[in-house]
Enzyme design. Structure first.
Site, PDB file in Angstrom:
ATOM      1  N   PRO A 218       0.798  -1.236   0.000  1.00 42.76           N
ATOM      2  CA  PRO A 218       0.000   0.000   0.000  1.00 42.76           C
ATOM      3  C   PRO A 218       0.826   1.279   0.000  1.00 42.76           C
ATOM      4  O   PRO A 218       0.404   2.280  -0.590  1.00 42.76           O
ATOM      5  CB  PRO A 218      -0.830  -0.125   1.278  1.00 42.76           C
ATOM      6  CG  PRO A 218      -0.970  -1.602   1.480  1.00 42.76           C
ATOM      7  CD  PRO A 218       0.351  -2.177   1.055  1.00 42.76           C
ATOM      8  N   TYR A 219       1.989   1.262   0.637  1.00 45.48           N
ATOM      9  CA  TYR A 219       2.848   2.450   0.630  1.00 45.48           C
ATOM     10  C   TYR A 219       3.238   2.803  -0.805  1.00 45.48           C
ATOM     11  O   TYR A 219       3.057   3.940  -1.259  1.00 45.48           O
ATOM     12  CB  TYR A 219       4.087   2.201   1.485  1.00 45.48           C
ATOM     13  CG  TYR A 219       5.136   3.283   1.369  1.00 45.48           C
ATOM     14  CD1 TYR A 219       4.832   4.614   1.647  1.00 45.48           C
ATOM     15  CD2 TYR A 219       6.449   2.965   0.994  1.00 45.48           C
ATOM     16  CE1 TYR A 219       5.802   5.598   1.544  1.00 45.48           C
ATOM     17  CE2 TYR A 219       7.418   3.946   0.889  1.00 45.48           C
ATOM     18  CZ  TYR A 219       7.091   5.257   1.154  1.00 45.48           C
ATOM     19  OH  TYR A 219       8.049   6.238   1.048  1.00 45.48           O
ATOM     20  N   GLY A 220       3.758   1.834  -1.539  1.00 48.34           N
ATOM     21  CA  GLY A 220       4.154   2.079  -2.919  1.00 48.34           C
ATOM     22  C   GLY A 220       2.980   2.424  -3.814  1.00 48.34           C
ATOM     23  O   GLY A 220       3.071   3.291  -4.688  1.00 48.34           O
TER      24      GLY A 220
END
EC number: 5.1.3.5
Length: 411
Positions: A218-220
């Site tokens: 999710p960060y990327g």
């Protein structure tokens, strides 16, 4: 009782109430006129006071454009990377506004910068949340920003897999708020802090800027969405845009003024350097290396470690080179991958502590090998990493950690 007695003695009309008390009937017209006169007088007084207030007649340095001075808004400027960027900008005579909600940043870092640059018109700090669109728009309307460096973001891969909605809100949604404000107030330049996590697990190494972006956490994914919004907006805008995708950040200010001080509750999600230092100081019993069965030389993840001093230098060069109606996308790394085991050995030498290491299963969302090809940023911006000795960068960071065992609270 005195007021009621005076009313009776003056022959005013009264009406009996329960309990032996009396109610004085008002003279409505005289009361209304009196209140009206009072309101008008107070309003006039307020207008006079406002007109004579310094902020009304004399805009601050931050609210007006000044020839030869570039005013940069640094979102997340109280954080690890943002504070180092603010320091570099101030050293280079930029005017700086730091905007931060302090959820991840440190007020102590801001105070250090304020102490170093106390002159009027150099640095201001605004406590605000980028999720509050009205507050953000008000900040932009009250300040004459020439450029925005957008660092503010939650940034832990592991945490993003546990709480993905936080990441989409904090990174993607908040970047939209910033972008809307930038567009509405016609800011000339935007430097966006992105990440190599947008690439996911490429088939080929090293990573170049045209490597397909297929993020796996999710960060990327949130960062890539933010990039896409910026790119779409830039197609019909005169704004100059730079997107810097950087790799794993280490180190600290060589002069020992700033360092990395994550919140205690976030240490388990933090960078490997922070975990190494915590183990060396005895804050935690040892270092946990998660994943030893990757398809790499020694089975541990391989990363490109970039010193924070080099990283902020790349941001300043991007700011200087940014051109209207142009978008620059650059990888910011050393071009060399180091395994986690190599990193741990360098950390042991830097701290002089034989850190205990436990090897555990993989962490969700991690990828095996990621390192950059920095040829494009060298060609276009004349930038290359200078602080490439892993152990030396860790020694600089360790020195700050030892003198700040409780982070900025130690100061």
């Amino acid at each position: 009782m005195l007021s009621f007695s005076r009313a009776r003695s003056q022959g005013r009309n009264t009406r009996p109430l329960g309990g032996g008390m009396e109610y004085l009937e008002p003279k409505r017209k005289s009361n209304v006129m009196g209140k009206l006169i009072l309101v008008v007088s107070l309003t006039a007084l307020c207008i006079i006071m406002l007109k004579h207030a310094p902020s009304f007649t004399s805009p601050t340095a931050f609210s007006r454009s000044e020839e030869g001075v570039t005013h940069v808004l640094v979102t997340g400027g109280a954080g690890y990377i943002g504070s180092h960027a603010a320091l570099r900008l101030l050293k280079d005579s930029y005017r700086v506004t730091i905007l931060d909600n302090l959820s991840r940043g440190n007020l102590g870092a801001v105070k250090v910068l304020q102490g170093l640059f106390p002159e009027a018109g150099r640095l201001q700090f605004i406590y605000a949340d980028l999720g509050d669109a009205k507050a953000v728009d008000k900040i932009f309307s009250e300040n004459a920003f020439d450029a925005v460096m957008h660092f503010a973001a939650v940034a832990y891969v592991g945490e993003s897999t546990l709480d993905p909605l936080k990441y989409y809100h904090n990174i993607t949604s908040n970047t939209l708020v910033v972008l809307e404000a930038v567009a509405r107030h016609k800011v000339k330049k935007l430097i966006y802090s992105s990440t190599c996590a947008t690439y996911g697990e490429p088939d080929k190494m090293p990573i170049v800027e045209v490597t397909p972006q297929v993020p796996i956490n999710p960060y990327g994914k949130a960062k890539k969405m933010a990039e896409d919004m910026i790119l779409d907006f830039s197609k019909n805008s005169d704004m100059a845009v730079m997107i810097l995708r950087y790799f794993n950040v280490i180190g600290s200010d060589p002069e020992g003024r700033l360092g990395e001080a994550p919140k205690p509750e976030l240490r388990e999600h933090g960078r490997i350097s922070g975990a190494c230092f915590d183990a060396a100081r005895g804050v935690i019993p040892g270092l946990q290396v998660k994943g030893t069965d990757y398809k790499t030389g020694d089975g541990t993840c391989v990363r490109d470690y970039i010193d924070v001093t080099d990283l902020v230098d790349a941001h300043v060069k991007a700011l200087e080179k940014a051109k209207p109606r142009n978008v620059g996308i650059y990888n910011v790394g050393t071009g060399k991958g180091r395994s986690v085991k190599e990193f741990v050995e360098a950390c042991k030498k830097a701290t002089g502590v034989d850190i205990k290491v436990d090897f555990l299963p993989r962490r969700p969302g991690d990828y095996a090998e990621v390192y950059s090809d920095p040829a494009k940023i060298l060609r276009d911006l004349n930038w290359s990493a200078r602080y490439t000795n892993l152990q030396e960068s860790l020694e600089v960071a360790w020195k700050w950690q030892k003198t700040h065992p409780h982070g900025y609270a130690s100061s």
